[in-house]
Motif scaffolding. Structure first.
Motif, PDB file in Angstrom:
ATOM      1  N   GLU A 111      24.716 -81.582  30.517  1.00 39.32           N
ATOM      2  CA  GLU A 111      25.258 -80.618  29.765  1.00 39.32           C
ATOM      3  C   GLU A 111      26.428 -79.682  30.496  1.00 39.32           C
ATOM      4  O   GLU A 111      26.672 -78.611  30.042  1.00 39.32           O
ATOM      5  N   LYS A 129      29.821 -74.953  34.071  1.00 40.83           N
ATOM      6  CA  LYS A 129      28.522 -75.632  34.454  1.00 40.83           C
ATOM      7  C   LYS A 129      27.555 -75.210  33.693  1.00 40.83           C
ATOM      8  O   LYS A 129      27.692 -74.490  32.715  1.00 40.83           O
ATOM      9  N   ALA A 130      26.476 -75.817  33.808  1.00 40.91           N
ATOM     10  CA  ALA A 130      25.251 -75.558  32.851  1.00 40.91           C
ATOM     11  C   ALA A 130      24.041 -75.415  33.852  1.00 40.91           C
ATOM     12  O   ALA A 130      23.698 -76.352  34.699  1.00 40.91           O
ATOM     13  N   ALA A 131      22.994 -74.661  33.328  1.00 44.11           N
ATOM     14  CA  ALA A 131      21.648 -74.606  34.242  1.00 44.11           C
ATOM     15  C   ALA A 131      20.986 -75.719  33.645  1.00 44.11           C
ATOM     16  O   ALA A 131      21.296 -76.038  32.593  1.00 44.11           O
ATOM     17  N   GLN A 152      32.743 -68.031  31.484  1.00 50.94           N
ATOM     18  CA  GLN A 152      32.159 -68.491  32.591  1.00 50.94           C
ATOM     19  C   GLN A 152      31.559 -67.160  33.322  1.00 50.94           C
ATOM     20  O   GLN A 152      31.987 -65.842  33.301  1.00 50.94           O
ATOM     21  N   LEU A 155      24.839 -68.452  27.263  1.00 49.08           N
ATOM     22  CA  LEU A 155      26.089 -68.797  28.227  1.00 49.08           C
ATOM     23  C   LEU A 155      25.913 -69.629  29.528  1.00 49.08           C
ATOM     24  O   LEU A 155      26.755 -70.392  29.758  1.00 49.08           O
ATOM     25  N   ARG A 156      24.774 -69.458  30.063  1.00 49.85           N
ATOM     26  CA  ARG A 156      24.792 -70.122  31.123  1.00 49.85           C
ATOM     27  C   ARG A 156      24.174 -71.756  31.079  1.00 49.85           C
ATOM     28  O   ARG A 156      24.240 -72.410  32.150  1.00 49.85           O
ATOM     29  N   TYR A 157      23.949 -72.250  29.707  1.00 49.00           N
ATOM     30  CA  TYR A 157      23.575 -73.480  29.617  1.00 49.00           C
ATOM     31  C   TYR A 157      24.771 -74.364  29.180  1.00 49.00           C
ATOM     32  O   TYR A 157      24.715 -75.336  28.494  1.00 49.00           O
ATOM     33  N   GLY A 158      25.937 -74.102  29.569  1.00 45.20           N
ATOM     34  CA  GLY A 158      27.197 -74.974  29.285  1.00 45.20           C
ATOM     35  C   GLY A 158      28.025 -74.282  28.141  1.00 45.20           C
ATOM     36  O   GLY A 158      28.005 -74.926  27.167  1.00 45.20           O
ATOM     37  N   ALA A 159      28.344 -73.178  28.329  1.00 43.11           N
ATOM     38  CA  ALA A 159      29.373 -72.700  27.339  1.00 43.11           C
ATOM     39  C   ALA A 159      30.706 -73.249  27.305  1.00 43.11           C
ATOM     40  O   ALA A 159      31.130 -73.303  28.494  1.00 43.11           O
TER      41      ALA A 159
END
Lengths: 590, 590
Positions: free
Chosen positions: B66, B104-106, A492, A521-525
């Protein structure tokens, strides 16, 4: 061309006609009969030629060591008194009927049947001969069995084998990277990976859930005793699993391998916090086969006049510790001097000791150059704390804690080896609760593992007291060597930013060093973590070898060269021109 | 964190409470209820949140595409009419009780639930997102299954997995090698291997008998349609085995994989001599799914006035061949023009054709710009030899044999694809009896495979007529692609010297190029041979992919770059200085 391997033949084959292929391991004439020991991957078979079969006898008479031959004959029991019970084939021999020389051989550079003490340089130069030795054959065969067992264990646990690239992006920070100039992008370079760390995290972002790879990794550093420029890692990563789950899976894997390959069964692995390992063993990879322990005695020493002890005892970063060696007062002056020299490698300025001759006599019963500096009550407390008995010897370390730990930790292992104090053959354990950060005295803290390691504490606690933060990292240790290590990763952004803040890595540096991973990691890790094991070292331990070079088919020397192929080698200027580089002339400036 | 994978849930779980983890694949509001499709490696599960569970409903309402979530709920049958029989989980849904947002996800760079036609550049830039698509997940999972199956098959057949080095000796001939500057040996370079060829032969000299490796290989060349700078080979070598034995073992391996992974069973592979493959299909990797064949008609054309035909017909290195396309006279002028353009890629200067409208009328029944140049008896012989029927079209190639073979061989495949003439799904075969040498018009012959390939003939025959010599080489071909190739190697010095003589490679050049291998072969080399398969291509075929980039987790682009990590990258001058190289400035001389 063969019906059986040499090593397969035993008394169950008696009276059968078989054909074997292999190398002439040894050749003897004895009583008008020719004996050939024929060797293949599986073992050695004794073949007898007698003059009755004149054609074959004549050929057998002409073969020499390491000729490649094919022999057909009848298996029979060896005559009474010539049975060799050390060999699987030792009860039988082959009465040779037909022999064919498949290839001749030049005289071997060293004898293979009576191998002893050939220098490693010669062995490496003629590695293809060295690898013919049954011992080396068995080591590499065992290595293959180990990797096969690893794969089976991991695949049974749902892991997917995914290859990650060898040609990676070179970065200005990659000090120990091997570089590969790009022909199509002039002036740019690939680097060879030190580990697939970034890619395995990306694979978790991609949702593969359980990844593994037996991966070649590379490190361009001055080779210490037992490092190789290229080495092999068992690399794995999982999602939606906490550290307990990951440790359980990998412990299962190691347990499976030892059971399957060596028929060794382990109990549940011990868990030891990093701080305890340092306190008791002076090392984050304690060798628990050795029953010796470090004992902190600084609190007894703060007021003694002996500054060598009282200084570190009063220094918050210092440590005064004792190492009791039961029965150690039989050590000679020479031996103690040697140990003193040994600890100096680790920065220790001396090695104080007390021989306990009679613990009831605190004046005359303690033999030591330093005991005179210690008040009687300190002597008494010391003996009590260490539970010292007559005949014991107590070594002391007093310095910065890191020096004491390194020196006494190493001394402990050395004495354990010298005095053969091992209490068991295998001592696996997990070391856990590592500090999150290291204070190297630099302007900023550094990450003990890497900056993606998950702290055990909350963001608030991390910010409040970073130096006290522990991490969700874990190392697997076997017999005093780190077999593998890993951690839960930060998934996160908020926690990641907090860690970067502590490390004083600003946005620009983040972007430059870890750009695409941070994006990913920002796209839903998912929550994820993993581990990497050193395969070479694992195989070394499991084969009882002294060096990883013994379990690598074609290793490099300590100058990162191959004396067999003469790598590295020279290339043509045209090749370099195509790659947009040139060799820097000696002594020229930048 | 989960009790089951999403994709595992089916009606057998009805009324059970389960916990799943995964990514929000799709989110819908419908009749006051929220539907989330949750995706993991194994599949997609529909989760329903109704407003009764207010807390969860509220969280579910806030999640976006996502997001990474964990859901606990009860499995229930989907209402009548909403069953999706295309999905394993299509009969059930999860009634969500608890939901936790793990991350969360971008907003994704492209939608994953309705993937269609996103450019490959975008897919590669966000490869970690592209790999989330179920299609890509399945491809890499299948790849892992294939390698696992390969290893099992080979290990069951006694093969040992041995790693060979990546850092090899660079040689002045290594034109397509990637180079790695050595820090410890200034001015010297390692090269990355194009194959483990030399090492696997050394391992046979060492007596390992059966070696295999799934090995990373490297080639620095301009990337054609489907090449990668790094690729993966299934590499193997055996001793004391002839070509029949090696083909049997590897055929077994391929058979095992197809059976295990795709449940496809192959008959025994067809064998075809190289000469027949060229004659009938114009290719040494014929696609036997296509029933079209080349037919030599040069003997009919030697005396015709049409020089385009009579020239090559009379030239010993020329060829005149016909390719009959049944029903092909429906091809339009435009289509024929396109094919003419297509064959020009392969050097053909034109594409003559005859449409057979009425084979009984040799004057008016044949529609063709060239038929007027052919005497009636030639027309008659042509139709008979080709067994041409009304409605067929006959294409012609007339040029140097190599041009005709390349052009008509390719045209055959193109027409087969365009007209969907495939008669079966899989067409594996062995191509054997390759020529030993190639005449490239140079001063000397070159080895078609490599100079260690064993000729099929005796030394005397080789010396007497090298151009006619065949080799003990073999290629495995599947659907018009070379899956793998190999050969029996020369293990005896006399034959090796004879081959070097033909190739005009003198002692000095031998030493420089192959020094240590030749030395090794003198110390008792066994008869040996092997094979290497292209793993990427095999997986591509087995997954029905268009490109090997589809079956490599992190491939490079056609300029040998990675658009995700921006490899290759820039490095600091200090790093280059340590490596004793510098970047050549543009335009500077040598």
């Amino acid at each position: 061309m063969r019906s059986q391997y040499c090593g397969e033949l035993d008394s169950s084959f008696i009276d059968q006609t078989v054909t074997i292929c292999g190398w002439v391991h040894r050749r003897r004439d004895h009583g008008g009969v020719i004996f050939l020991d024929v060797r293949d991957r599986e073992g050695v078979m004794q073949v007898v030629f007698d003059p009755d079969a004149a054609d074959s006898f004549e050929i057998a008479d002409r073969v020499r060591s390491e000729y490649v031959i094919q022999v057909t004959g009848r298996v029979r029991a060896r005559p009474e008194g010539t049975v060799n019970s050390n060999m699987r084939t030792g009860e039988v021999e082959l009465l040779g009927k037909e022999i064919q020389v498949l290839n001749k051989a030049a005289t071997p550079p060293f004898p293979l049947d009576e191998y002893s003490g050939v220098g490693e340089d010669v062995r490496l130069k003629y590695r293809y001969m060295d690898l013919r030795r049954p011992e080396m054959q068995q080591k590499l065969i065992l290595r293959s069995k180990i990797t096969s067992s690893i794969r089976r264990s991991l695949e049974d646990q749902g892991f997917i084998d995914i290859e990650t690239p060898i040609l990676n992006r070179a970065t200005p920070e990659g000090a120990r990277d091997y570089l590969v100039p790009s022909r199509t992008h002039p002036g740019s370079f690939f680097s060879l990976p030190q580990s697939p760390q970034l890619f395995k995290q990306l694979l978790m972002v991609s949702g593969f859930d359980r990844y593994y790879q037996i991966a070649k990794c590379f490190r361009d550093e001055d080779l210490r005793a037992d490092r190789q420029p290229e080495f092999t890692q068992i690399d794995l990563e999982t999602s939606f699993m906490d550290e307990e789950g990951i440790m359980a899976i990998t412990e299962t894997m190691i347990r499976d391998i030892f059971k399957e390959v060596l028929n060794v069964e382990f109990d549940d692995f011990e868990r030891m916090p990093f701080s305890e390992a340092m306190e008791r063993f002076g090392s984050d990879k304690p060798d628990l086969r050795i029953p010796l322990e470090l004992v902190t005695v600084g609190d007894l020493m703060t007021e003694v006049e002996f500054k060598v002890f009282s200084g570190p005892a009063k220094d918050p970063k210092g440590r005064v510790a004792a190492l009791k060696v039961p029965g150690g007062n039989s050590l000679t002056r020479k031996q103690i001097d040697d140990y003193t020299k040994y600890v100096s490698i680790f920065g220790a300025k001396g090695l104080a000791y007390i021989k306990v001759n009679d613990k009831t006599d605190l004046e005359e019963g303690l033999q030591s150059p330093i005991v005179k500096f210690l008040p009687t009550d300190v002597r008494q407390s010391l003996l009590e704390r260490l539970d010292a008995q007559d005949g014991d010897l107590i070594f002391f370390g007093a310095d910065k804690a890191s020096v004491v730990n390194d020196a006494l930790g190493a001394l402990r292992c050395k004495i354990g080896e010298d005095m053969n104090l091992y209490t068991k053959e295998w001592a696996p354990l997990w070391v856990v609760d590592f500090p999150m950060f290291e204070d190297n005295g630099d302007v900023r803290l550094t990450a003990l593992h890497h900056p993606f390691t998950m702290p055990s504490c909350s963001i608030e606690e991390l910010k409040a007291n970073p130096a006290a933060a522990l991490s969700k990292a874990y190392d697997m240790v076997l017999n005093g060597m780190e077999l593998g290590g890993g951690s839960i990763r930060i998934h996160q952004e908020e926690m990641q930013n907090a860690v970067f803040d502590v490390l004083k890595i600003d946005k620009e540096e983040q972007e430059e060093k870890f750009g695409f991973l941070l994006s990913a990691l920002r796209y839903g890790a998912p929550p994820h973590g993993g581990l990497a094991f050193g395969l070479d070292r694992l195989v070394m331990l499991m084969t009882g070898s002294d060096s990883i070079r013994e379990v690598i088919a074609f290793p490099k020397t300590q100058t990162a060269a191959c004396v067999m192929t003469h790598a590295p080698g020279q290339v043509e200027p045209e090749q370099l021109k195509e790659l947009n580089i040139r060799v820097r002339k000696p002594q020229s400036d930048a």
